[in-house]
Scaffold this motif. Structure first.
Motif, PDB file in Angstrom:
ATOM      1  N   ILE A  85       0.852  -1.195   0.000  1.00  0.00           N
ATOM      2  CA  ILE A  85       0.000   0.000   0.000  1.00  0.00           C
ATOM      3  C   ILE A  85       0.887   1.244   0.000  1.00  0.00           C
ATOM      4  N   ALA A  86       0.561   2.176  -0.873  1.00  0.00           N
ATOM      5  CA  ALA A  86       1.360   3.395  -1.003  1.00  0.00           C
ATOM      6  C   ALA A  86       1.322   4.225   0.277  1.00  0.00           C
ATOM      7  N   ILE A  87       2.490   4.713   0.673  1.00  0.00           N
ATOM      8  CA  ILE A  87       2.625   5.624   1.809  1.00  0.00           C
ATOM      9  C   ILE A  87       2.774   7.023   1.216  1.00  0.00           C
ATOM     10  N   PRO A  88       1.875   7.942   1.589  1.00  0.00           N
ATOM     11  CA  PRO A  88       1.922   9.267   0.970  1.00  0.00           C
ATOM     12  C   PRO A  88       3.114  10.100   1.421  1.00  0.00           C
ATOM     13  N   PHE A  89       3.641  10.815   0.464  1.00  0.00           N
ATOM     14  CA  PHE A  89       4.641  11.840   0.741  1.00  0.00           C
ATOM     15  C   PHE A  89       4.398  12.941  -0.277  1.00  0.00           C
ATOM     16  N   GLY A  90       4.803  14.128   0.067  1.00  0.00           N
ATOM     17  CA  GLY A  90       4.581  15.253  -0.836  1.00  0.00           C
ATOM     18  C   GLY A  90       5.509  15.194  -2.038  1.00  0.00           C
ATOM     19  N   GLN A  91       5.384  16.193  -2.874  1.00  0.00           N
ATOM     20  CA  GLN A  91       6.287  16.323  -4.010  1.00  0.00           C
ATOM     21  C   GLN A  91       7.718  16.358  -3.470  1.00  0.00           C
ATOM     22  N   PRO A  92       8.641  15.599  -4.051  1.00  0.00           N
ATOM     23  CA  PRO A  92      10.022  15.646  -3.562  1.00  0.00           C
ATOM     24  C   PRO A  92      10.558  17.077  -3.533  1.00  0.00           C
ATOM     25  N   VAL A  93      11.299  17.374  -2.482  1.00  0.00           N
ATOM     26  CA  VAL A  93      11.953  18.669  -2.345  1.00  0.00           C
ATOM     27  C   VAL A  93      13.414  18.459  -2.709  1.00  0.00           C
ATOM     28  N   TRP A  94      13.886  19.173  -3.693  1.00  0.00           N
ATOM     29  CA  TRP A  94      15.266  19.014  -4.159  1.00  0.00           C
ATOM     30  C   TRP A  94      16.155  20.040  -3.480  1.00  0.00           C
ATOM     31  N   ARG A  95      17.167  19.555  -2.729  1.00  0.00           N
ATOM     32  CA  ARG A  95      18.154  20.439  -2.116  1.00  0.00           C
ATOM     33  C   ARG A  95      19.055  21.024  -3.195  1.00  0.00           C
ATOM     34  N   ASP A  96      19.354  20.173  -4.175  1.00  0.00           N
ATOM     35  CA  ASP A  96      20.160  20.528  -5.334  1.00  0.00           C
ATOM     36  C   ASP A  96      19.909  19.444  -6.374  1.00  0.00           C
ATOM     37  N   VAL A  97      20.617  19.448  -7.501  1.00  0.00           N
ATOM     38  CA  VAL A  97      20.344  18.472  -8.563  1.00  0.00           C
ATOM     39  C   VAL A  97      20.803  17.060  -8.213  1.00  0.00           C
ATOM     40  N   PHE A  98      21.454  16.892  -7.066  1.00  0.00           N
ATOM     41  CA  PHE A  98      21.932  15.579  -6.622  1.00  0.00           C
ATOM     42  C   PHE A  98      21.080  14.979  -5.501  1.00  0.00           C
ATOM     43  N   THR A  99      20.302  15.800  -4.780  1.00  0.00           N
ATOM     44  CA  THR A  99      19.697  15.377  -3.521  1.00  0.00           C
ATOM     45  C   THR A  99      18.210  15.695  -3.449  1.00  0.00           C
ATOM     46  N   ALA A 100      17.391  14.645  -3.289  1.00  0.00           N
ATOM     47  CA  ALA A 100      15.944  14.810  -3.135  1.00  0.00           C
ATOM     48  C   ALA A 100      15.526  14.392  -1.731  1.00  0.00           C
ATOM     49  N   GLU A 101      14.611  15.142  -1.151  1.00  0.00           N
ATOM     50  CA  GLU A 101      14.014  14.793   0.136  1.00  0.00           C
ATOM     51  C   GLU A 101      12.569  14.390  -0.107  1.00  0.00           C
ATOM     52  N   LEU A 102      12.172  13.280   0.485  1.00  0.00           N
ATOM     53  CA  LEU A 102      10.786  12.826   0.430  1.00  0.00           C
ATOM     54  C   LEU A 102      10.198  13.036   1.821  1.00  0.00           C
ATOM     55  N   HIS A 103       9.338  14.041   1.962  1.00  0.00           N
ATOM     56  CA  HIS A 103       8.748  14.373   3.256  1.00  0.00           C
ATOM     57  C   HIS A 103       7.513  13.509   3.487  1.00  0.00           C
ATOM     58  N   LEU A 104       7.581  12.696   4.526  1.00  0.00           N
ATOM     59  CA  LEU A 104       6.494  11.773   4.849  1.00  0.00           C
ATOM     60  C   LEU A 104       5.321  12.532   5.452  1.00  0.00           C
ATOM     61  N   GLN A 105       4.113  12.151   5.078  1.00  0.00           N
ATOM     62  CA  GLN A 105       2.916  12.823   5.590  1.00  0.00           C
ATOM     63  C   GLN A 105       2.470  12.247   6.927  1.00  0.00           C
ATOM     64  N   ASP A 106       2.883  11.021   7.235  1.00  0.00           N
ATOM     65  CA  ASP A 106       2.523  10.376   8.501  1.00  0.00           C
ATOM     66  C   ASP A 106       3.767   9.764   9.128  1.00  0.00           C
ATOM     67  N   THR A 107       3.692   9.518  10.430  1.00  0.00           N
ATOM     68  CA  THR A 107       4.767   8.830  11.133  1.00  0.00           C
ATOM     69  C   THR A 107       4.775   7.362  10.726  1.00  0.00           C
ATOM     70  N   LEU A 108       5.947   6.821  10.498  1.00  0.00           N
ATOM     71  CA  LEU A 108       6.049   5.406  10.149  1.00  0.00           C
ATOM     72  C   LEU A 108       5.915   4.548  11.394  1.00  0.00           C
ATOM     73  N   ASP A 109       5.214   3.426  11.272  1.00  0.00           N
ATOM     74  CA  ASP A 109       5.084   2.461  12.364  1.00  0.00           C
ATOM     75  C   ASP A 109       6.466   1.855  12.598  1.00  0.00           C
ATOM     76  N   ALA A 110       6.948   1.914  13.832  1.00  0.00           N
ATOM     77  CA  ALA A 110       8.301   1.462  14.152  1.00  0.00           C
ATOM     78  C   ALA A 110       8.541  -0.010  13.842  1.00  0.00           C
ATOM     79  N   THR A 111       7.493  -0.827  13.884  1.00  0.00           N
ATOM     80  CA  THR A 111       7.672  -2.269  13.670  1.00  0.00           C
ATOM     81  C   THR A 111       7.363  -2.718  12.243  1.00  0.00           C
ATOM     82  N   ALA A 112       6.830  -1.821  11.443  1.00  0.00           N
ATOM     83  CA  ALA A 112       6.447  -2.177  10.068  1.00  0.00           C
ATOM     84  C   ALA A 112       7.650  -2.122   9.123  1.00  0.00           C
TER      85      ALA A 112
END
Length: 105
Positions: A38-65
């Motif tokens: 099942i897809a875990i939502p994240f927003g549009q990737p935020v690019w720090r520069d042309v080498f580095t993308a950040e994927l900001h999670l919309q929810d907290t990940l379950d520690a055991t999943a």
């Protein structure tokens, strides 16, 4: 090549590429799923520069999943080259630092 990292308790994942990427095209190449696929939502990737993308999670990940981040061959470098194959890495929601090389990018 590219690397996946999740810094200390951060609500985001970092994907670092070894070559400059076409940010507009590569932004659609990421997918995050749980162990049932099942897809875990994240927003549009935020690019720090042309080498580095950040994927900001919309929810907290379950520690055991278990989760999987995929980068598809839709990812493109600025020179038009792409990865030779899709890549996915699995990790648990409790892992804080994941450093894995994505081959063929």
């Amino acid at each position: 090549s590219a690397y996946l990292q999740r810094p200390d308790s951060s609500p985001y994942l970092i994907v670092r590429f070894s070559q400059p990427m076409n940010m507009a095209i590569t932004s659609s190449a990421f997918a995050l799923t749980d162990q049932q696929g099942i897809a875990i939502p994240f927003g549009q990737p935020v690019w720090r520069d042309v080498f580095t993308a950040e994927l900001h999670l919309q929810d907290t990940l379950d520690a055991t999943a278990i989760y999987a981040l995929a980068v598809s061959t839709a990812a493109r470098a600025v020179d038009g080259s792409s990865m030779s194959q899709n890549f996915a890495i699995s990790f648990t929601g409790s892992q804080r630092l994941i450093l894995s090389r994505i081959p063929g990018s």
